[in-house]
Design a protein around this motif. Structure first.
Motif, PDB file in Angstrom:
ATOM      1  N   GLY A 119      39.299  38.454  34.091  1.00 39.01           N
ATOM      2  CA  GLY A 119      40.694  38.586  34.494  1.00 39.01           C
ATOM      3  C   GLY A 119      41.506  37.315  34.368  1.00 39.01           C
ATOM      4  N   ALA A 147      38.243  31.447  42.768  1.00 38.39           N
ATOM      5  CA  ALA A 147      39.027  32.672  42.944  1.00 38.39           C
ATOM      6  C   ALA A 147      40.388  32.419  43.566  1.00 38.39           C
ATOM      7  CB  ALA A 147      38.247  33.684  43.784  1.00 38.39           C
ATOM      8  N   ARG A 178      37.881  33.504  27.454  1.00 41.54           N
ATOM      9  CA  ARG A 178      37.260  34.011  28.688  1.00 41.54           C
ATOM     10  C   ARG A 178      35.741  34.054  28.555  1.00 41.54           C
ATOM     11  NH1 ARG A 178      41.383  39.167  29.312  1.00 41.54           N
ATOM     12  NH2 ARG A 178      43.197  38.018  30.125  1.00 41.54           N
ATOM     13  N   GLU A 200      44.002  34.663  33.182  1.00 34.24           N
ATOM     14  CA  GLU A 200      45.203  34.728  32.358  1.00 34.24           C
ATOM     15  C   GLU A 200      46.190  33.669  32.824  1.00 34.24           C
ATOM     16  OE1 GLU A 200      47.265  38.373  34.931  1.00 34.24           O
ATOM     17  OE2 GLU A 200      46.652  38.713  32.854  1.00 34.24           O
ATOM     18  N   ARG A 216      42.754  30.969  40.907  1.00 33.09           N
ATOM     19  CA  ARG A 216      43.089  31.761  39.722  1.00 33.09           C
ATOM     20  C   ARG A 216      43.561  33.172  40.052  1.00 33.09           C
ATOM     21  NH1 ARG A 216      36.985  32.605  38.787  1.00 33.09           N
ATOM     22  NH2 ARG A 216      36.784  34.681  39.627  1.00 33.09           N
ATOM     23  N   GLY A 275      43.941  47.242  34.622  1.00 31.52           N
ATOM     24  CA  GLY A 275      43.080  47.438  35.782  1.00 31.52           C
ATOM     25  C   GLY A 275      43.512  48.565  36.685  1.00 31.52           C
ATOM     26  N   THR A 278      41.842  35.964  40.604  1.00 31.51           N
ATOM     27  CA  THR A 278      41.099  37.082  40.043  1.00 31.51           C
ATOM     28  C   THR A 278      39.624  36.906  40.364  1.00 31.51           C
ATOM     29  OG1 THR A 278      40.625  38.337  38.011  1.00 31.51           O
ATOM     30  CG2 THR A 278      40.789  35.953  37.806  1.00 31.51           C
ATOM     31  N   ARG A 279      38.894  38.013  40.388  1.00 27.34           N
ATOM     32  CA  ARG A 279      37.501  37.967  40.831  1.00 27.34           C
ATOM     33  C   ARG A 279      36.566  37.346  39.802  1.00 27.34           C
ATOM     34  NH1 ARG A 279      39.048  43.410  42.638  1.00 27.34           N
ATOM     35  NH2 ARG A 279      38.907  43.554  44.895  1.00 27.34           N
ATOM     36  N   THR A 280      36.798  37.638  38.524  1.00 22.06           N
ATOM     37  CA  THR A 280      35.868  37.225  37.477  1.00 22.06           C
ATOM     38  C   THR A 280      36.625  36.609  36.305  1.00 22.06           C
ATOM     39  OG1 THR A 280      35.960  39.417  36.456  1.00 22.06           O
ATOM     40  CG2 THR A 280      34.210  39.042  38.076  1.00 22.06           C
ATOM     41  N   GLN A 294      39.564  48.796  37.706  1.00 23.10           N
ATOM     42  CA  GLN A 294      39.029  47.509  37.256  1.00 23.10           C
ATOM     43  C   GLN A 294      37.563  47.715  36.887  1.00 23.10           C
ATOM     44  OE1 GLN A 294      39.810  44.249  39.935  1.00 23.10           O
ATOM     45  NE2 GLN A 294      41.851  45.011  40.433  1.00 23.10           N
TER      46      GLN A 294
END
Length: 502
Positions: A431, A421, A470, A433, A424, A320, A426-428, A336
């Motif tokens: 991402g 969000a 994902r 993991e 986790r 990213g 991350t936005r989406t 990103q």
């Protein structure tokens, strides 16, 4: 007397503090600029000399030395003109040197004394806000600077007006923040006849910000589908819009201080160089992958790009960000992006059509597709075949469902992801993991059994396995499902394509 004026040096998306020091001492007349300045900064003494002459001022017949501190930091660009001129005027006693200590100055000077725009003003304004100082900038960029918190901004049209304001004889009007644009409307999905599988893949890609590759013959609608993608993506949030605008400001693309809520859509030609795509050049600038930050990077005719150029995207797609290392600079730009690519199945483009395919098929297809490396294909979540559209399909009425309906489902799926969000980080879903992936994307027993069977049969890499999870999570979000089931894993696997083997 030594006069000091604050300004900035740009290093990627970072604005570093620079102090412009001016000394006027007895000696033979000479005007020197020191402090690791490039050619544009060295030439500023001629622009400053001409601008002062236009105001009716002449340089004193003494030894003038301008030092840009810290001296070991490279200085590039024309935005040093204004701070150099102000430091010189303060040393000459024309303006109050102590008053200038409350401001950070950036701007290029014209020969007639006008202050003209230069790239990076938004970064300078953010830096001034952190330093609790005001910003002096060109009038044309005042609205851009006002986006940075409540920083005081002096947007001056020329040196004379700026000096009059500092002396209190004439006040400059306070600039207003630039407009927020919604973005120009693109093509509607109703224009796409047929291609239901491709449209479904496009919806999944938009919902989870997944990378997408479309493979099909010429004229099948791959470019039209890609151009419909920005219309179904949700608008940028205020924070995201500021991130995107910072990249555009450094690149000199932010016009009139107008900030757009539409996600960037960049579609470079396949002749683009590595520096154009990932960033770099003599004066390191962001490339297409950074200009598409938080938006879409569309690469049409994917195999026609130079292989080394395509492989340079492997690290940005994974991390990213882009780290540009040069002998004179080492900078990082955000990247990103959502990669959307399109390609023909072979050079002639008609593989599988006995009437149109060339005589070298299928070797023609193997040679053509091998131009795209396996590791890059492994980073693309969705691979979809785009079939040719017949005349009968084109004669059909427009489909009932268009961009508005698909965008509503995408927005609902993104809202679900936004609710997760905080947990986790991350936005989406693209991402997800680590622990977040295990927590939110682990399928049920039936789904896990199918995935393990497919992973063995398709010889999925660890990256491929993760990306299947994902995509399955995104499909579940579109369906409004709390967990990931067998049906979601099965659809995600249907979009996975084995990388070509040597």
């Amino acid at each position: 007397m030594v006069a000091l004026v604050r300004t900035v040096a740009y290093l990627g998306l970072e604005a570093r503090a620079v102090e412009v020091q001016c000394s006027i001492a007895p000696g033979l007349p000479k005007f020197n600029i020191v402090g690791l300045a490039d050619k544009a900064v060295g030439e500023s003494k001629e622009r400053v000399r001409a601008a002062l002459s236009a105001m009716g001022l002449a340089l004193p017949p003494k030894r003038i030395t301008i030092n840009l501190s810290p001296a070991d930091l490279p200085k590039e660009g024309s935005h040093y003109d204004l701070p150099v001129a102000l430091a010189l005027l303060a040393s000459m006693g024309v303006t109050d040197a102590e008053q200038l200590g409350d401001w950070v100055a950036v701007g290029e000077l014209a020969l007639d004394g006008r202050i003209v725009p230069s790239p990076g003003v938004l970064l300078a304004a953010l830096h001034a806000s952190e330093e609790e100082a005001g910003l002096i900038c060109p009038r044309g960029q005042g609205s851009e600077a006002k986006w940075a918190s409540e920083v005081p901004v002096l947007a001056a049209p020329d040196l004379t007006a700026l000096l009059n304001h500092l002396k209190g004889t004439a006040q400059l009007p306070a600039p207003e923040a630039g407009e927020v644009e919604a973005g120009a409307p693109g093509p509607d999905l109703k224009q796409v006849k047929g291609q239901e599988t491709a449209k479904r893949a496009l919806e999944i890609a938009a919902a989870g910000a997944h990378n997408l590759l479309m493979i099909g013959p010429p004229g099948a609608g791959k470019s039209l589908l890609a151009s419909c993608l920005p219309g179904i993506l949700p608008d940028l949030t205020a924070t995201e819009a500021l991130e995107v605008s910072m990249v555009q400001s450094v690149a000199g693309l932010l016009e009139g201080g107008r900030i757009s809520r539409a996600r960037p859509f960049r579609a470079p030609h396949h002749s683009a160089s590595m520096a154009a795509l990932t960033g770099g050049g003599l004066k390191v600038k962001p490339g297409e992958v950074s200009l598409a930050h938080l938006g879409v990077l569309f690469l049409d005719e994917l195999p026609e790009f130079q292989r080394a150029v395509l492989d340079s995207l492997r690290q940005p797609l994974e991390t990213g960000k882009v780290d540009v290392a040069r002998a004179n600079a080492h900078v990082s730009f955000p990247a990103q992006v959502q990669l959307v690519a399109a390609m023909n199945p072979c050079r002639c483009g008609h593989l599988g059509d006995p009437a149109l395919a060339c005589s070298r098929a299928p070797k023609c297809a193997a040679d053509y597709q091998s131009k795209v490396s396996g590791p890059l294909l492994d980073r693309i979540d969705l691979h979809v075949e785009v079939d040719p559209v017949s005349a009968a399909d084109l004669a059909l009425p427009p489909p009932a469902e268009g961009t508005a309906e698909v965008a509503a489902r995408v927005a609902a799926a993104r809202a679900i992801q936004s609710a997760r969000a905080e947990a986790r980080g991350t936005r989406t879903n693209a991402g997800l993991e680590g622990d977040a992936l295990e927590r939110f994307a682990t399928p049920d027993e039936q789904g896990r059994a199918l995935l393990m069977q497919a992973a063995e049969a398709m010889r999925l890499t660890a990256r491929g396995y993760t990306r299947i999870l994902r995509v399955a999570r995104t499909i579940a979000d579109l369906a409004g499902s709390e967990g990931v089931g067998r049906i979601h894993v099965a659809e995600a696997l249907s979009y996975r394509r084995q990388p070509p083997r040597a």
